[in-house]
Design a protein around this motif. Structure first.
Motif, short mmCIF file in Angstrom:
data_model
loop_
_atom_site.label_atom_id
_atom_site.label_comp_id
_atom_site.label_asym_id
_atom_site.label_seq_id
_atom_site.Cartn_x
_atom_site.Cartn_y
_atom_site.Cartn_z
N ALA A 76 0.85 -1.20 0.00
CA ALA A 76 0.00 0.00 0.00
C ALA A 76 0.88 1.24 0.00
O ALA A 76 1.31 1.72 1.04
CB ALA A 76 -0.92 -0.02 1.22
N THR A 77 1.14 1.73 -1.19
CA THR A 77 1.95 2.95 -1.31
C THR A 77 1.07 4.04 -1.90
O THR A 77 0.10 3.77 -2.61
CB THR A 77 3.16 2.71 -2.24
N GLY A 78 1.42 5.23 -1.61
CA GLY A 78 0.64 6.35 -2.12
C GLY A 78 0.24 7.27 -0.98
O GLY A 78 0.33 6.90 0.20
N ASP A 79 -0.21 8.48 -1.36
CA ASP A 79 -0.54 9.48 -0.35
C ASP A 79 -2.03 9.78 -0.28
O ASP A 79 -2.45 10.71 0.42
CB ASP A 79 0.21 10.79 -0.66
N VAL A 124 -5.56 5.17 0.96
CA VAL A 124 -4.37 4.37 1.24
C VAL A 124 -3.93 4.60 2.69
O VAL A 124 -3.55 3.64 3.39
CB VAL A 124 -3.24 4.72 0.25
N LYS A 125 -3.99 5.85 3.14
CA LYS A 125 -3.61 6.13 4.53
C LYS A 125 -4.51 5.40 5.51
O LYS A 125 -4.04 4.83 6.50
CB LYS A 125 -3.66 7.64 4.79
N LYS A 126 -5.82 5.41 5.26
CA LYS A 126 -6.75 4.70 6.14
C LYS A 126 -6.47 3.19 6.13
O LYS A 126 -6.53 2.52 7.16
CB LYS A 126 -8.19 4.97 5.71
N PHE A 127 -6.20 2.68 4.93
CA PHE A 127 -5.91 1.24 4.82
C PHE A 127 -4.65 0.89 5.62
O PHE A 127 -4.62 -0.12 6.33
CB PHE A 127 -5.72 0.86 3.34
N ARG A 128 -3.63 1.75 5.49
CA ARG A 128 -2.39 1.49 6.22
C ARG A 128 -2.63 1.54 7.73
O ARG A 128 -2.13 0.70 8.47
CB ARG A 128 -1.31 2.50 5.82
N GLU A 129 -3.37 2.53 8.20
CA GLU A 129 -3.66 2.65 9.63
C GLU A 129 -4.41 1.42 10.14
O GLU A 129 -4.08 0.85 11.20
CB GLU A 129 -4.47 3.92 9.91
#
Length: 202
Positions: A101-104, A108-113
């Motif tokens: 999961a790369t990207g800003d 993507v941020k929610k997925f990473r969290e």
């Protein structure tokens, strides 16, 4: 006539007396001292054999008790082995998804969290059930806990040390669930020293 009749009666009486008294006298065997000693020795030997059997049976029962106790303890300690191995593959998928999961973007941020929180929950659940991760970067290679995927010359790294971990390993109560997949440093090959040229001029 009366005397003739009396004579047979007296004979009958004497015959009946001899029949009425059976022979009751028995000869008892007198044991000698040697026979008594031999009988005592045999009794002592039999007693010793029975004592040895009793001691052996008691020792076998103690061993059986210890083995059963250890089997029960192992069953309690390692009952989660199969389940834990299945969970490891789920955790690996989460980690790989997080790495991919790369990207800003916000999604993507929610997925990473969310993935990071889920991984932390996995780790806390593992710690509760004594499942520990093996992450041996910088440690000497240990064939019992690590699986070398490749060896590579790495500057500033001691030979035979782990320089990269492709996949963490795990142990359950000290027993290996999965070895860590690692890259191991190896010593640089020594260049052959140039032998001095020999002047073959004659």
């Amino acid at each position: 006539m009366s005397t003739d009749q009396e004579a047979p009666e007296s004979q009958v009486e004497t015959e009946s007396e001899t029949v009425a008294e059976p022979h009751t006298e028995l000869t008892e065997h007198e044991f000698t001292v040697d026979e008594l000693k031999q009988a005592l020795a045999q009794a002592e030997q039999k007693a010793q054999e029975n004592w040895d059997k009793a001691v052996r049976i008691q020792a076998e029962m103690e061993n059986l008790k210890r083995r059963t106790q250890k089997d029960l303890e192992d069953a309690h300690k390692f009952a989660l082995t199969g389940f834990a191995k299945e969970l490891l593959s789920v955790l690996d998928s989460l980690v790989l998804g997080l790495q991919a999961a790369t990207g800003d973007s916000e999604d993507v941020k929610k997925f990473r969290e969310g993935s990071e929180l889920t991984i932390k929950q996995f780790e806390s659940a593992f710690a509760k059930f004594k499942i520990e991760a093996i992450d041996p970067i910088g440690q000497p290679f240990n064939a019992e806990l690590h699986q070398a995927m490749a060896m590579q010359v790495v500057e500033d790294a001691e030979p035979n040390t782990v320089v990269n971990v492709f996949q963490k390993g795990y142990v359950l109560n000290g027993r290996l669930l999965r070895p860590a997949m690692v890259l191991v440093a190896k010593a640089a090959e020594k260049k052959p020293t140039d032998s001095p040229s020999i002047d073959e001029q004659a």
